[in-house]
Write an enzyme that holds these catalytic residues in place. Structure first.
Site, PDB file in Angstrom:
ATOM      1  N   GLU A 174       0.794  -1.224   0.000  1.00  0.00           N
ATOM      2  CA  GLU A 174       0.000   0.000   0.000  1.00  0.00           C
ATOM      3  C   GLU A 174       0.830   1.279   0.000  1.00  0.00           C
ATOM      4  O   GLU A 174       0.541   2.200   0.757  1.00  0.00           O
ATOM      5  CB  GLU A 174      -0.932  -0.029   1.209  1.00  0.00           C
ATOM      6  N   HIS A 211      -8.274  -3.726  -1.199  1.00  0.00           N
ATOM      7  CA  HIS A 211      -7.485  -3.888   0.024  1.00  0.00           C
ATOM      8  C   HIS A 211      -6.401  -2.816   0.130  1.00  0.00           C
ATOM      9  O   HIS A 211      -6.311  -2.102   1.134  1.00  0.00           O
ATOM     10  CB  HIS A 211      -6.862  -5.291   0.048  1.00  0.00           C
ATOM     11  N   GLU A 212      -5.588  -2.705  -0.899  1.00  0.00           N
ATOM     12  CA  GLU A 212      -4.484  -1.733  -0.825  1.00  0.00           C
ATOM     13  C   GLU A 212      -5.018  -0.307  -0.754  1.00  0.00           C
ATOM     14  O   GLU A 212      -4.458   0.538  -0.052  1.00  0.00           O
ATOM     15  CB  GLU A 212      -3.519  -1.917  -1.999  1.00  0.00           C
ATOM     16  N   HIS A 260      -6.010   0.638   2.747  1.00  0.00           N
ATOM     17  CA  HIS A 260      -4.871   1.029   3.586  1.00  0.00           C
ATOM     18  C   HIS A 260      -4.620   2.546   3.560  1.00  0.00           C
ATOM     19  O   HIS A 260      -3.927   3.066   4.426  1.00  0.00           O
ATOM     20  CB  HIS A 260      -3.592   0.331   3.117  1.00  0.00           C
ATOM     21  N   GLU A 268      -3.859  -4.419   9.321  1.00  0.00           N
ATOM     22  CA  GLU A 268      -4.397  -5.394   8.366  1.00  0.00           C
ATOM     23  C   GLU A 268      -5.837  -5.837   8.649  1.00  0.00           C
ATOM     24  O   GLU A 268      -6.613  -6.029   7.725  1.00  0.00           O
ATOM     25  CB  GLU A 268      -3.471  -6.609   8.278  1.00  0.00           C
ATOM     26  N   ASP A 296       7.758  -9.883  10.327  1.00  0.00           N
ATOM     27  CA  ASP A 296       6.964 -10.562   9.309  1.00  0.00           C
ATOM     28  C   ASP A 296       6.406 -11.903   9.794  1.00  0.00           C
ATOM     29  O   ASP A 296       5.538 -12.485   9.148  1.00  0.00           O
ATOM     30  CB  ASP A 296       7.773 -10.745   8.020  1.00  0.00           C
ATOM     31  N   TYR A 323      -4.969 -10.564   9.726  1.00  0.00           N
ATOM     32  CA  TYR A 323      -5.886 -10.237   8.630  1.00  0.00           C
ATOM     33  C   TYR A 323      -7.318 -10.681   8.936  1.00  0.00           C
ATOM     34  O   TYR A 323      -8.239  -9.871   8.968  1.00  0.00           O
ATOM     35  CB  TYR A 323      -5.422 -10.919   7.334  1.00  0.00           C
TER      36      TYR A 323
HETATM   37  N1  BES Z   1       0.904  -4.475   3.736  1.00  0.00           N
HETATM   38  C1  BES Z   1       0.651  -5.751   3.172  1.00  0.00           C
HETATM   39  C2  BES Z   1       1.880  -6.446   2.673  1.00  0.00           C
HETATM   40  C3  BES Z   1       2.958  -6.703   3.715  1.00  0.00           C
HETATM   41  C4  BES Z   1       2.645  -7.009   5.027  1.00  0.00           C
HETATM   42  C5  BES Z   1       4.286  -6.670   3.350  1.00  0.00           C
HETATM   43  C6  BES Z   1       3.654  -7.226   5.952  1.00  0.00           C
HETATM   44  C7  BES Z   1       5.277  -6.894   4.268  1.00  0.00           C
HETATM   45  C8  BES Z   1       4.961  -7.168   5.584  1.00  0.00           C
HETATM   46  C9  BES Z   1      -0.379  -5.674   2.052  1.00  0.00           C
HETATM   47  O1  BES Z   1      -1.362  -4.711   2.252  1.00  0.00           O
HETATM   48  C10 BES Z   1      -1.090  -6.981   2.008  1.00  0.00           C
HETATM   49  O2  BES Z   1      -1.742  -7.299   2.947  1.00  0.00           O
HETATM   50  N2  BES Z   1      -0.968  -7.716   0.906  1.00  0.00           N
HETATM   51  C11 BES Z   1      -1.594  -9.010   0.736  1.00  0.00           C
HETATM   52  C12 BES Z   1      -2.768  -8.937  -0.196  1.00  0.00           C
HETATM   53  C13 BES Z   1      -4.077  -8.641   0.446  1.00  0.00           C
HETATM   54  C14 BES Z   1      -5.197  -8.659  -0.593  1.00  0.00           C
HETATM   55  C15 BES Z   1      -4.419  -9.534   1.602  1.00  0.00           C
HETATM   56  C16 BES Z   1      -0.589  -9.933   0.080  1.00  0.00           C
HETATM   57  O3  BES Z   1       0.428  -9.450  -0.397  1.00  0.00           O
HETATM   58  O4  BES Z   1      -0.845 -11.124   0.042  1.00  0.00           O
HETATM   59 ZN    ZN Z   2      -2.700  -5.242   3.766  1.00  0.00          ZN
END
Ligand code: BES
Ligand code: ZN
Length: 631
Positions: free
Chosen positions: A302, A326-327, A330, A349, A404, A412
């Site tokens: 995002e 989703h993005e 954010h 999230e 992470d 989520y």
């Molecule tokens: N912010 C996240 C990606 C992220 C989280 C990167 C933690 C590094 C550390 C992003 O918004 C996200 O949640 N992406 C998901 C997709 C979403 C539709 C659930 C993904 O990349 O799977």
């Molecule tokens: Zn996210």
């Protein structure tokens, strides 16, 4: 309130036989701490333990980058100037760095005394600079190194056009310190500007106001005038074209993909409008997306004003655009109101998944959003089977572990279902008013879980509603009994057809021609464990799933096929998929399935061809999964 967390980690390994989920993790190099008992007290609750900087004593207000992008050496070279305010009159300012080469440091334009502190495997090396109480700026000259985990230098063969190299950054969670020496914490917000020099045939874009065309000098200036946490600083450089969707939304991609991207994202403008109707004005001016090469390890990121996205959502039928919602969401939850520490990640999230589904419901209807919610619930259930209990809490305790680790369906989906439970308890109208006020009152701020709970008690819950088990949802493992149950008539149909398929051992009469992507996913996820390769072959011969261009269906189909032993049918396509796609969410279940079914040799054979195409984030996860070592 005094909170003590006692966490003991038990490692449970289970076979994963279903598709989807976000439970692919990075673990820290420091495995010894995993079995340690950790005790957190008040003082730890809002102090970010993942930064070595003294961000509470010295504030950075603005950072200016001056960087040249050198594709030959695969390095960023230049400087960053931090405008500081020494609030506590301390003698030193400390920045986070990791694998950076620091060349020189100036304070207020004069050569400064500085030293590197002791290295921490997880957090990097603190850069300690002597300052005066009245010092105003710190300029750090530096270069990145091969160890820059934030940077993906994509070689031309791995791009759509195959003619030009490509670079993109990924800051979240603690990677920004590998491309900028900075106070790398979500607990601090800064404005930023940048002068970026790139080869003149390429275009540079950032999470800021962006150019839409190349200039001959290859020099671009960027401004982000609203304060953001530095994990949202982002840069992409490549052979890029811009296409407007409407007056405030648009897409960047390589020219080869721009038509497909513009088709896929036709509803972007509607999504922004829908989001605004729900939770207040969009605060960031434009909303654009850049579709990156397939090595991007996530679905989306995002970055403000410019979401970074995987090309695997370009399905050709707009069926995977929930990721855009989703993005976009954010832009409120995460970018406007930011988790103070990575232990509060669910505030980013969980809110965003809830908000995403409300956007999807607003545009595509309740049936659509309900299917998304049920798929999410299935992900959550499966994650709970796998995660140790200390990782099943919304509020995490990640001291000494990589943030992470918290990127699981707990943040989520449990986060989302918690909010959905609150919505159902107080009524949608009251809940929406509350969320509007929450975003308005906390915009451009950071927040901890505990501050959120206080706010909830003060602004949403009346005295009867205060009996709701909020603490259980946040501080206990598992799913509380009052988790909302979502029912979908579409999915009930799918289940009936699934039963008919097994009863009749036939596909023609039972599976309709036009299932949506989500109905297919529900069908595939619910295939029975004793399904035979012949039955999968039957489905494949009628619906050609092995050849599907839909990445979500492909991943789920391949995974089921591996567990079922329908290998002959898919093996070539599976290899092709794993060699081209670097999205960790797809790689993990597929390699894991190969390994779990005694096909580690095949997994390693494919990985040998694919590994150099992957981003370090994905490599790290798969190295560990397959016990891979480079030699
Ligand atoms: N912010 C996240 C990606 C992220 C989280 C990167 C933690 C590094 C550390 C992003 O918004 C996200 O949640 N992406 C998901 C997709 C979403 C539709 C659930 C993904 O990349 O799977
Ligand atoms: Zn996210």
């Amino acid at each position: 309130m005094r909170l003590i967390y006692i966490t003991t980690v038990a490692f449970i390994s289970t076979l994963l036989i279903s598709c989807g989920g976000k439970n692919e993790q990075i673990t820290t190099g420091d495995a010894s701490t995993n079995s340690e008992q950790q005790t957190y007290t008040d003082a730890d609750l809002d102090r970010d333990s993942h930064t070595l900087s003294n961000y509470r004593e010295v504030k950075v207000e603005h950072s200016h980058l001056n960087l040249e992008v050198d594709f030959d050496e695969e390095k960023l070279k230049g400087s960053v100037v931090h405008s500081i305010q020494n609030m506590s009159g301390v003698k030193e300012v400390v920045f986070d760095t990791k694998n950076l080469e620091i060349k020189n440091v100036m304070v207020d334009g004069a050569k400064a005394s500085y030293r590197m502190g002791s290295a921490d495997e997880l957090l990097g090396v603190p850069l300690i600079v002597e300052i005066q109480p009245e010092s105003k700026s710190v300029e750090i000259e530096y270069e990145t190194t091969e160890g820059a985990e934030a940077l993906d230098w994509v070689s031309p063969e791995l791009t759509a056009g195959k003619g030009h190299p490509y670079l993109f950054t990924q800051g979240q969670s603690i990677f920004t310190r590998t491309w900028i020496p900075i106070m790398d914490t979500p607990g601090l917000r800064i404005t930023y500007s940048a002068d970026i020099k790139v080869p003149s045939h390429l275009l540079a874009v950032m999470s800021a106001d962006n150019p839409t065309e190349r200039n001959e000098l290859g020099e671009y200036h960027f401004e982000m005038t609203q304060p953001v946490p530095c994990y949202l600083m982002a840069l992409a450089v490549g052979n890029l074209e811009f296409r407007a969707i409407d007056s405030r939304t648009g897409v960047y991609s390589e020219p080869e993909m721009i038509d497909d991207c513009a088709y896929e994202f036709a509803d972007m403008g509607k999504m922004v409008t829908q989001a605004e109707e729900l939770y207040g004005a969009y605060q960031w001016g434009r909303y654009d997306i850049i579709v990156l090469p397939p090595s991007f390890p996530f679905g989306g990121m995002e970055n403000p004003k410019l979401t970074f996205a995987t090309p695997t959502i370009i399905a050709g039928d707009r069926s995977l655009v929930a990721l855009v919602a989703h993005e976009l969401a954010h832009s409120w939850s995460g970018n406007l109101v930011t988790n103070s520490t990575w232990n509060d990640f669910w505030l980013n999230e969980g809110f965003t998944v809830y908000f995403e589904r409300r956007i999807m419901e607003g545009i595509y209807g309740k049936d659509y959003a309900d299917m998304l919610a049920i798929l999410g619930y299935q992900d959550l259930r499966r994650s709970l089977d796998e995660l140790p209990s200390d990782e099943q809490r919304l509020k995490l305790a990640l001291k000494r572990r990589h943030p992470d680790v918290g990127m699981t369906d707990i943040a989520y989906e449990k986060g989302c279902f918690f909010l959905k439970m609150l919505e159902e308890a107080v009524g949608r109208a009251k809940f929406d008013t509350f969320l509007n006020q929450y975003f308005e009152e906390h915009k451009f701020e950071t927040i901890t879980t505990e501050q959120f709970v206080d706010y909830l008690n003060d602004h949403l819950l009346d005295s009867a509603e205060k009996k709701i088990n909020v603490a259980e949802w946040i501080y206990e493992p598992g799913i509380p009994a009052n988790c909302p149950v979502v029912v979908s008539a579409n999915f009930n149909n799918v289940e009936e057809q699934l039963n008919a398929f097994y009863a009749q051992n036939d596909v023609n009469s039972v599976i309709p021609d036009q299932w949506s992507t989500h109905e297919w996913l529900h069908f595939l996820r619910n295939l029975r464990e004793n399904t035979t390769p012949e039955q999968l072959e039957l489905i494949d011969s009628r619906f050609n799933l092995t050849e599907t261009g839909n990445s979500e269906i492909a991943c789920c189909w391949f995974e089921k096929s591996i567990y079922t032993g329908y290998m002959n049918g898919i093996d070539n396509k599976l290899e092709e998929f794993l060699v081209t796609v670097g999205r960790r969410k797809f790689l993990t279940p597929l390699y894991r399935a190969l390994k779990a079914t005694g096909r580690s040799d095949r997994a390693l054979e494919i990985y040998g061809k694919a590994r150099s195409n992957y981003h370090h984030v994905s490599r790290h996860t798969i190295d560990e999964l397959l016990d891979y070592s480079e030699s």
